[in-house]
Design a protein around this motif. Structure first.
Motif, short mmCIF file in Angstrom:
data_model
loop_
_atom_site.label_atom_id
_atom_site.label_comp_id
_atom_site.label_asym_id
_atom_site.label_seq_id
_atom_site.Cartn_x
_atom_site.Cartn_y
_atom_site.Cartn_z
N LYS A 1 3.98 7.93 3.00
CA LYS A 1 3.64 6.70 3.09
C LYS A 1 2.37 6.27 2.38
O LYS A 1 2.39 4.94 1.97
CB LYS A 1 3.43 6.33 4.64
CG LYS A 1 4.91 6.51 5.41
CD LYS A 1 4.76 5.96 6.85
CE LYS A 1 5.89 6.26 7.67
NZ LYS A 1 5.70 6.26 9.17
N ASP A 2 1.39 7.05 2.46
CA ASP A 2 0.10 6.88 1.89
C ASP A 2 -0.01 6.69 0.48
O ASP A 2 -0.21 6.03 -0.27
CB ASP A 2 -1.07 7.99 2.15
CG ASP A 2 -1.29 8.07 3.61
OD1 ASP A 2 -1.16 6.84 4.39
OD2 ASP A 2 -1.90 8.93 4.10
N ALA A 3 0.88 7.53 -0.06
CA ALA A 3 1.43 7.35 -1.71
C ALA A 3 2.02 6.53 -2.10
O ALA A 3 1.58 5.69 -3.06
CB ALA A 3 2.21 8.73 -1.99
N GLU A 4 2.97 5.68 -1.26
CA GLU A 4 3.60 4.46 -1.60
C GLU A 4 2.71 3.48 -1.42
O GLU A 4 2.38 2.38 -2.11
CB GLU A 4 4.74 4.25 -0.59
CG GLU A 4 5.66 2.99 -0.77
CD GLU A 4 6.09 2.89 -2.01
OE1 GLU A 4 6.30 1.79 -2.73
OE2 GLU A 4 6.64 4.14 -2.62
N LYS A 5 1.57 3.18 -0.24
CA LYS A 5 0.56 2.30 -0.17
C LYS A 5 -0.30 2.36 -1.41
O LYS A 5 -0.83 1.43 -1.94
CB LYS A 5 0.02 2.73 1.07
CG LYS A 5 -1.05 1.46 1.38
CD LYS A 5 -1.63 1.51 2.69
CE LYS A 5 -2.81 0.53 3.14
NZ LYS A 5 -3.26 0.87 4.37
N LEU A 6 -0.90 3.51 -1.80
CA LEU A 6 -1.65 3.52 -2.92
C LEU A 6 -1.10 3.10 -4.26
O LEU A 6 -1.75 2.49 -4.88
CB LEU A 6 -2.02 5.07 -3.10
CG LEU A 6 -3.06 5.74 -2.31
CD1 LEU A 6 -3.12 7.16 -2.51
CD2 LEU A 6 -4.45 4.91 -2.18
N LYS A 7 0.14 3.18 -4.35
CA LYS A 7 0.76 2.74 -5.37
C LYS A 7 0.86 1.19 -5.59
O LYS A 7 0.45 0.81 -6.74
CB LYS A 7 2.30 3.22 -5.60
CG LYS A 7 3.10 2.90 -6.88
CD LYS A 7 4.49 3.37 -6.65
CE LYS A 7 5.33 3.00 -7.98
NZ LYS A 7 6.60 3.57 -7.82
#
Length: 108
Positions: A24-30
């Motif tokens: 989820k954090d990776a998607e939010k960072l993207k």
């Protein structure tokens, strides 16, 4: 011993929960990086349009000043022609020296 097993199960549950959040954090960072890139592109486009507008304004000012200089040159040429035609008329020095005053008489 029962407390130790309970404590390790709770720790394992927290570990699994925290590892699953990485996706989820990776998607939010993207998504955040996409937003930043979009805003930077908008700023760049705005700066470019300002530069274009400034260069157009400078060109317009230069063009206007050239037109004004040309019109002033034409006007000066006309004025010089007018002065030359006035110079042909001759006037006597007496007429220029004595101003006429109407109604003035000597009493004496």
């Amino acid at each position: 011993m029962k407390k130790l097993i309970t404590l390790s199960l709770i720790a394992a549950a927290f570990a699994f929960a925290s590892c699953g959040g990485a996706k989820k954090d990776a998607e939010k960072l993207k998504q955040d990086s996409i937003k930043v890139a979009d805003s930077l592109a908008k700023v760049k486009a705005t700066e470019d349009s300002i530069k274009v507008a400034d260069s157009l304004a400078k060109a317009k000012v230069k063009e206007d000043s050239i037109k004004k200089a040309d019109s002033l040159a034409k006007c000066e040429k006309k004025c010089e022609k007018g002065k030359k035609s006035e110079g042909k008329k001759k006037s006597t020095k007496k007429e220029e020296a004595k101003p006429k005053r109407g109604g003035a008489t000597k009493v004496g």
